[in-house]
Write an enzyme that holds these catalytic residues in place. Structure first.
Site, short mmCIF file in Angstrom:
data_model
loop_
_atom_site.label_atom_id
_atom_site.label_comp_id
_atom_site.label_asym_id
_atom_site.label_seq_id
_atom_site.Cartn_x
_atom_site.Cartn_y
_atom_site.Cartn_z
CB CYS A 36 5.29 2.00 7.77
SG CYS A 36 4.79 3.52 6.93
CG LEU A 37 6.73 1.01 1.75
CD1 LEU A 37 6.08 1.35 0.42
CD2 LEU A 37 7.87 0.02 1.55
CG HIS A 61 0.47 6.72 5.86
ND1 HIS A 61 1.59 7.14 6.55
CD2 HIS A 61 0.70 5.41 5.57
CE1 HIS A 61 2.44 6.12 6.68
NE2 HIS A 61 1.92 5.06 6.10
N GLY A 76 0.84 -1.19 0.00
CA GLY A 76 0.00 0.00 0.00
C GLY A 76 0.88 1.24 0.00
CD GLN A 134 3.43 5.74 3.04
OE1 GLN A 134 2.48 5.23 2.47
NE2 GLN A 134 4.38 5.00 3.59
CG HIS A 148 -0.58 1.23 7.45
ND1 HIS A 148 0.37 0.72 8.30
CD2 HIS A 148 0.12 2.03 6.58
CE1 HIS A 148 1.57 1.19 7.97
NE2 HIS A 148 1.44 1.98 6.93
CD GLU A 149 -1.30 2.47 2.91
OE1 GLU A 149 -0.76 3.58 3.02
OE2 GLU A 149 -0.65 1.40 2.96
#
Ligand code: GNR
Ligand code: NI
Length: 167
Positions: free
Chosen positions: A91-92, A137, A46, A51, A133-134
């Site tokens: 997480c990236l 963000h 994702g 991000q 999670h997204e």
């Protein structure tokens, strides 16, 4: 298509609250294509526009094994949720850190697709975790902020140490 640089925690820009997309046009479709390329290359399941330092409410997700099920969600909203599940998240924007987070088990989501058409779907398991999670963000929240201060401080030290080595 273009690969976009991913912001790393604790970059303060990760705490920006994204604004809703007003018009789903070619600019947004280009953003989705670039975000998908960036997500697959990372690789991740994702990616939120936050991000890549674009503060508009756009996310891409693909939780399939063979990267064949790209979903683009514009202005996503959780309209129902129930139950609880605990999942080890990564997480990236927080590379190398994996920690358990408890979230809703089941969610119903409403969003616009890449043509600006509204649609709804239900998710459970990993897809449900990823959508939550997204959307976090987009609201300026990173998963490590669910952890205790003790754990968060340890993570911050670890990331700072790693940044010194890689700089
Ligand atoms: O690639 C990712 N994997 C992942 C694993 C467990 C829970 C959430 C995620 S999302 C993450 C990509 C990312 O950082 N999206 O914001
Ligand atoms: Ni993330």
């Amino acid at each position: 298509m273009a690969l976009l640089p991913i912001l790393r925690y604790p970059d303060p820009r990760l705490h920006t609250r994204a604004v809703p997309v007003k018009v789903v046009d070619d600019r947004i479709r280009q953003l989705i294509a670039d975000m998908a390329e960036t997500m697959y290359e990372a690789p991740g399941i994702g990616l939120a526009a936050t991000q890549v330092n674009v503060h508009e409410r756009v996310i891409v997700i693909d939780v399939s094994e063979d990267k064949s099920e790209l979903m683009a969600l514009i202005n996503p909203e959780i309209i129902e949720k129930d139950g609880e599940q605990t999942y080890e998240e990564g997480c990236l924007s927080v590379p190398g850190i994996y920690e358990s987070v408890t979230r809703a088990e089941h969610v119903r989501v409403r969003a616009l697709d890449a043509n600006g058409q509204p649609f709804e779907f239900e998710a459970e398991g990993l897809l449900s975790v990823c959508v939550q999670h997204e959307i976090d963000h987009l609201d300026g929240k990173v998963f490590v902020e669910y952890l205790s201060n003790l754990k968060l401080n340890r993570i911050k030290s670890k990331l700072a140490k790693k940044a010194r080595i890689t700089a």
